[in-house]
Design a protein around this motif. Structure first.
Motif, PDB file in Angstrom:
ATOM      1  N   ILE A 141       0.846  -1.201   0.000  1.00 37.59           N
ATOM      2  CA  ILE A 141       0.000   0.000   0.000  1.00 37.59           C
ATOM      3  C   ILE A 141       0.880   1.249   0.000  1.00 37.59           C
ATOM      4  CG2 ILE A 141      -1.793   1.256   1.253  1.00 37.59           C
ATOM      5  CD1 ILE A 141      -2.711  -1.360  -0.050  1.00 37.59           C
ATOM      6  N   LYS A 142       1.916   1.257   0.827  1.00 34.77           N
ATOM      7  CA  LYS A 142       2.817   2.416   0.863  1.00 34.77           C
ATOM      8  C   LYS A 142       3.493   2.614  -0.489  1.00 34.77           C
ATOM      9  CE  LYS A 142       5.246   1.266   4.522  1.00 34.77           C
ATOM     10  NZ  LYS A 142       6.253   1.425   5.613  1.00 34.77           N
ATOM     11  N   GLU A 143       3.916   1.501  -1.126  1.00 38.15           N
ATOM     12  CA  GLU A 143       4.566   1.604  -2.427  1.00 38.15           C
ATOM     13  C   GLU A 143       3.582   2.097  -3.484  1.00 38.15           C
ATOM     14  OE1 GLU A 143       7.170  -1.225  -5.474  1.00 38.15           O
ATOM     15  OE2 GLU A 143       6.650  -1.942  -3.454  1.00 38.15           O
ATOM     16  N   ALA A 144       2.320   1.591  -3.428  1.00 37.13           N
ATOM     17  CA  ALA A 144       1.290   2.038  -4.381  1.00 37.13           C
ATOM     18  C   ALA A 144       0.956   3.507  -4.164  1.00 37.13           C
ATOM     19  CB  ALA A 144       0.038   1.180  -4.249  1.00 37.13           C
ATOM     20  N   SER A 145       1.013   3.969  -2.904  1.00 37.06           N
ATOM     21  CA  SER A 145       0.738   5.374  -2.602  1.00 37.06           C
ATOM     22  C   SER A 145       1.774   6.288  -3.244  1.00 37.06           C
ATOM     23  CB  SER A 145       0.706   5.573  -1.087  1.00 37.06           C
ATOM     24  OG  SER A 145       0.537   6.944  -0.764  1.00 37.06           O
ATOM     25  N   LYS A 146       3.034   5.805  -3.332  1.00 41.63           N
ATOM     26  CA  LYS A 146       4.098   6.613  -3.927  1.00 41.63           C
ATOM     27  C   LYS A 146       4.168   6.458  -5.438  1.00 41.63           C
ATOM     28  CE  LYS A 146       7.133   6.490   0.123  1.00 41.63           C
ATOM     29  NZ  LYS A 146       8.467   6.076   0.618  1.00 41.63           N
ATOM     30  N   ASN A 147       4.079   5.216  -5.905  1.00 42.67           N
ATOM     31  CA  ASN A 147       4.344   4.926  -7.316  1.00 42.67           C
ATOM     32  C   ASN A 147       3.118   4.543  -8.125  1.00 42.67           C
ATOM     33  OD1 ASN A 147       7.108   5.210  -6.633  1.00 42.67           O
ATOM     34  ND2 ASN A 147       7.177   3.056  -6.010  1.00 42.67           N
ATOM     35  N   GLY A 148       1.971   4.385  -7.460  1.00 40.57           N
ATOM     36  CA  GLY A 148       0.765   3.966  -8.172  1.00 40.57           C
ATOM     37  C   GLY A 148       0.539   2.478  -8.076  1.00 40.57           C
ATOM     38  N   THR A 149       1.614   1.708  -8.034  1.00 40.94           N
ATOM     39  CA  THR A 149       1.516   0.260  -7.857  1.00 40.94           C
ATOM     40  C   THR A 149       2.569  -0.180  -6.848  1.00 40.94           C
ATOM     41  OG1 THR A 149       3.043  -0.192  -9.676  1.00 40.94           O
ATOM     42  CG2 THR A 149       0.685  -0.136 -10.212  1.00 40.94           C
ATOM     43  N   GLY A 150       2.330  -1.349  -6.234  1.00 36.64           N
ATOM     44  CA  GLY A 150       3.284  -1.886  -5.274  1.00 36.64           C
ATOM     45  C   GLY A 150       3.077  -3.367  -5.067  1.00 36.64           C
ATOM     46  N   SER A 151       4.091  -4.016  -4.526  1.00 38.80           N
ATOM     47  CA  SER A 151       4.008  -5.457  -4.287  1.00 38.80           C
ATOM     48  C   SER A 151       4.876  -5.820  -3.103  1.00 38.80           C
ATOM     49  CB  SER A 151       4.435  -6.251  -5.523  1.00 38.80           C
ATOM     50  OG  SER A 151       5.801  -6.005  -5.812  1.00 38.80           O
ATOM     51  N   SER A 152       4.561  -6.934  -2.475  1.00 39.52           N
ATOM     52  CA  SER A 152       5.357  -7.447  -1.365  1.00 39.52           C
ATOM     53  C   SER A 152       4.992  -8.901  -1.120  1.00 39.52           C
ATOM     54  CB  SER A 152       5.129  -6.619  -0.085  1.00 39.52           C
ATOM     55  OG  SER A 152       3.805  -6.804   0.381  1.00 39.52           O
ATOM     56  N   VAL A 153       5.891  -9.598  -0.430  1.00 39.84           N
ATOM     57  CA  VAL A 153       5.667 -10.984  -0.027  1.00 39.84           C
ATOM     58  C   VAL A 153       5.850 -11.043   1.480  1.00 39.84           C
ATOM     59  CG1 VAL A 153       6.429 -13.364  -0.227  1.00 39.84           C
ATOM     60  CG2 VAL A 153       6.498 -11.892  -2.230  1.00 39.84           C
ATOM     61  N   ARG A 154       4.825 -11.586   2.166  1.00 41.55           N
ATOM     62  CA  ARG A 154       4.930 -11.691   3.620  1.00 41.55           C
ATOM     63  C   ARG A 154       3.957 -12.748   4.123  1.00 41.55           C
ATOM     64  NH1 ARG A 154       1.998  -6.974   2.938  1.00 41.55           N
ATOM     65  NH2 ARG A 154      -0.090  -7.009   3.916  1.00 41.55           N
ATOM     66  N   TYR A 155       4.119 -13.043   5.391  1.00 39.98           N
ATOM     67  CA  TYR A 155       3.252 -14.034   6.023  1.00 39.98           C
ATOM     68  C   TYR A 155       1.954 -13.353   6.453  1.00 39.98           C
ATOM     69  CZ  TYR A 155       1.633 -17.632   9.255  1.00 39.98           C
ATOM     70  OH  TYR A 155       0.876 -18.586   9.907  1.00 39.98           O
ATOM     71  N   SER A 156       0.826 -13.940   6.066  1.00 38.95           N
ATOM     72  CA  SER A 156      -0.487 -13.398   6.431  1.00 38.95           C
ATOM     73  C   SER A 156      -0.982 -14.120   7.672  1.00 38.95           C
ATOM     74  CB  SER A 156      -1.480 -13.594   5.279  1.00 38.95           C
ATOM     75  OG  SER A 156      -2.779 -13.229   5.692  1.00 38.95           O
ATOM     76  N   GLU A 157      -1.167 -13.333   8.757  1.00 37.68           N
ATOM     77  CA  GLU A 157      -1.687 -13.934   9.987  1.00 37.68           C
ATOM     78  C   GLU A 157      -3.145 -14.345   9.826  1.00 37.68           C
ATOM     79  OE1 GLU A 157      -1.010 -11.171  13.108  1.00 37.68           O
ATOM     80  OE2 GLU A 157       1.194 -11.358  13.031  1.00 37.68           O
ATOM     81  N   THR A 158      -3.862 -13.618   8.921  1.00 40.12           N
ATOM     82  CA  THR A 158      -5.274 -13.959   8.696  1.00 40.12           C
ATOM     83  C   THR A 158      -5.390 -15.307   7.998  1.00 40.12           C
ATOM     84  OG1 THR A 158      -5.811 -11.611   8.521  1.00 40.12           O
ATOM     85  CG2 THR A 158      -7.437 -13.174   7.658  1.00 40.12           C
ATOM     86  N   MET A 159      -4.553 -15.489   6.948  1.00 38.37           N
ATOM     87  CA  MET A 159      -4.629 -16.718   6.160  1.00 38.37           C
ATOM     88  C   MET A 159      -3.624 -17.766   6.632  1.00 38.37           C
ATOM     89  SD  MET A 159      -7.027 -15.619   4.375  1.00 38.37           S
ATOM     90  CE  MET A 159      -7.258 -17.081   3.395  1.00 38.37           C
ATOM     91  N   GLU A 160      -2.703 -17.358   7.542  1.00 39.83           N
ATOM     92  CA  GLU A 160      -1.721 -18.261   8.139  1.00 39.83           C
ATOM     93  C   GLU A 160      -0.826 -18.938   7.094  1.00 39.83           C
ATOM     94  OE1 GLU A 160      -3.838 -20.968  10.608  1.00 39.83           O
ATOM     95  OE2 GLU A 160      -4.202 -19.491  12.185  1.00 39.83           O
ATOM     96  N   GLN A 161      -0.364 -18.153   6.125  1.00 41.54           N
ATOM     97  CA  GLN A 161       0.597 -18.646   5.123  1.00 41.54           C
ATOM     98  C   GLN A 161       1.184 -17.453   4.385  1.00 41.54           C
ATOM     99  OE1 GLN A 161      -1.008 -20.746   1.695  1.00 41.54           O
ATOM    100  NE2 GLN A 161      -3.089 -20.128   2.286  1.00 41.54           N
ATOM    101  N   ASN A 162       2.245 -17.718   3.602  1.00 38.25           N
ATOM    102  CA  ASN A 162       2.886 -16.647   2.831  1.00 38.25           C
ATOM    103  C   ASN A 162       2.012 -16.269   1.648  1.00 38.25           C
ATOM    104  OD1 ASN A 162       5.199 -16.218   4.330  1.00 38.25           O
ATOM    105  ND2 ASN A 162       6.395 -17.764   3.244  1.00 38.25           N
ATOM    106  N   TYR A 163       1.925 -14.936   1.435  1.00 39.42           N
ATOM    107  CA  TYR A 163       1.127 -14.427   0.322  1.00 39.42           C
ATOM    108  C   TYR A 163       1.946 -13.432  -0.484  1.00 39.42           C
ATOM    109  CZ  TYR A 163      -3.609 -16.267   0.870  1.00 39.42           C
ATOM    110  OH  TYR A 163      -4.717 -17.082   0.881  1.00 39.42           O
TER     111      TYR A 163
END
Length: 464
Positions: free
Chosen positions: A97-119
């Motif tokens: 979201i921070k990257e999209a706020s600056k550049n219009g688009t953004g991406s990241s890979v991290r562990y989702s506590e909601t889904m309990e796996q990497n997304y």
């Protein structure tokens, strides 16, 4: 050493294999990430162009594909999520979201506590709706593929490990076998006493070792030869020295016994005996002094007292001291000496002149000639003495500088001398790092030339 070489090869191979696998894994991970990101970006572009209701419908369809669609307001509030409709957490601090706020688009890979796996998250800001549209899908990189490939990787590793072990073993043998051959030759060799021969090896390093060993063997042989020659020289020296000392001692003892027993009563004969004793004593003293002179010159720590010497004056003194012997043989002496000064030990330079001129007189022919030349040549002093005497054979020319060596054995019994004069001259020349050369022909004469680097460029004013 063999085991160490093999072990080193295997360790290097194993590390290289593991590092290579790690690099391959990283490359495949980046390729997979870029591919998945590109797919999500394409889908995200389509969703951004739809309205909110259509986006929700697409979200329901994406749910079946295990793809998560989230719509976030400009202040970070989650407006819609097709997987969880009860999210209250503010999303403005999410990386995508921070990257999209600056550049219009953004991406990241991290562990989702909601889904309990990497997304993998991809977000784009919809300026018209003033919302962030985000797509996410499970992302495990290539871990799953790597696990599938792990058995094949292990088999490949074992096979390659075996071949590397086999090759390293053969290489170790190829290296150690020549070393073992060299060691066997060294153990059997009698260094310095026999020639050592090695095989020609393809490894330049081993060839350098064998060449060095052969050079060392030749040097040892040369040193042993020099030691043996020096041993013989010392043996001859002591034998000759003993003989030369024994002769005057025998005479002194004989005359002393005659006088002690009062066998001679005639005063003239008594005086003659005493003169002979004094003469032999002087001869023995000179011999001892000559031996001491050579010993001092051979000592590395020998320190001499040097002074400035006018060669012209010194030459005149030497000629005066030998004038009686020269007149006795009616010799013509032609002396030419430049007015030069040298810086050296007076006894040394006097010893050179005295011995050279004395020999030229002793071994000359009656009515013969002696030519003496002393002059400056470059930065050296040249001393040259030539005579018209009996000469020296080629066989003897290499030996005349040895101690106690006498050329004319028959004449040596008549002509007084210790046979050590030229040896002293040679040692003095070597002491001053000079050079000496001899030219001679039997029955025609001898020429000895000496060059000494003891020249004084400016003559001191306080010389008398």
């Amino acid at each position: 050493m063999r085991n160490k070489i093999i072990r080193s090869f295997l360790i290097i191979f194993s590390l290289s294999f593991v590092i290579g696998f790690g690099i391959l894994y990283g490359v495949l991970y980046d390729v997979s990430l870029n591919q998945q990101t590109s797919i999500l970006n394409d889908e995200l572009s389509i969703i951004v162009q739809t309205n909110f209701e259509e986006s929700q419908q697409i979200g329901e369809e994406l749910f079946d594909k295990d793809t998560r669609l989230t719509m976030i307001s400009s202040d970070g509030e989650v407006l819609y999520d097709n997987f969880d409709d009860s999210i209250n957490e503010n999303h403005l601090q999410r990386e995508e979201i921070k990257e999209a706020s600056k550049n219009g688009t953004g991406s990241s890979v991290r562990y989702s506590e909601t889904m309990e796996q990497n997304y993998l998250y991809v977000a784009e800001y919809d300026a018209q709706e003033q919302t962030y549209v985000r797509l996410a899908m499970p992302f495990s990189g290539v871990s799953q593929s790597a696990l599938m490939l792990l058995p094949s990787f292990f088999i490949a590793f074992v096979i390659a490990f075996f071949f590397v072990w086999l090759m390293s073993k053969r290489m170790a043998d190829s290296i150690l076998k020549p070393l073992q051959e060299i060691s066997a030759v060294i153990r059997k060799a009698d260094f310095g006493k026999e020639k050592i021969e090695f095989q020609n090896y393809s490894y330049s390093e081993l060839q350098e070792i064998t060449d060095a060993l052969q050079t060392m063997n030749n040097q040892i042989a040369k040193n042993l030869e020099n030691l043996e020659r020096e041993k013989q020289i010392r043996q001859e020296f002591f034998t000759n020295a003993s003989h030369e000392l024994k002769t005057p001692l025998t005479s002194i003892r004989g005359y002393s016994e005659l006088l002690r027993q009062h066998a001679i009563t005639d005063p003239d004969q008594i005086d003659h005996c005493l003169d002979c004793v004094l003469k032999e004593s002087d001869h023995m003293t000179k011999l001892i002094n000559d031996i001491l002179t050579i010993s001092k010159l051979e000592a590395k720590d020998y320190v001499v007292q040097k002074s400035h010497i006018k060669l012209k004056d010194l030459l005149e003194n030497v000629l005066n001291s030998l004038s009686v012997q020269a007149k006795a043989m009616n010799l013509d002496i032609d002396a030419s000496c430049e007015n030069v000064t040298v810086y050296a030990n007076l006894d040394h330079i006097q010893g050179i002149l005295y011995n050279l001129i004395s020999n030229a007189i002793k071994y000359n022919k009656p009515n013969g000639k002696i030519i003496i030349i002393i002059k400056e040549r470059l930065d050296n002093i040249l001393i040259k003495v030539m005579d018209t005497g009996i000469g020296i054979s080629k066989e003897d020319q290499e030996k005349v500088f040895q101690r106690f060596y006498r050329v004319d054995k028959q004449r040596s019994k008549i002509v007084a001398g210790t046979g050590i004069g030229l040896a002293i001259v040679k040692h003095i020349v070597q002491f001053y790092n000079g050079s000496i050369s001899l030219k001679s022909k039997e029955n025609e004469g001898t020429s000895i030339e000496i060059s000494l680097p003891i020249m004084v460029n400016e003559e001191p004013n306080n010389l008398d």
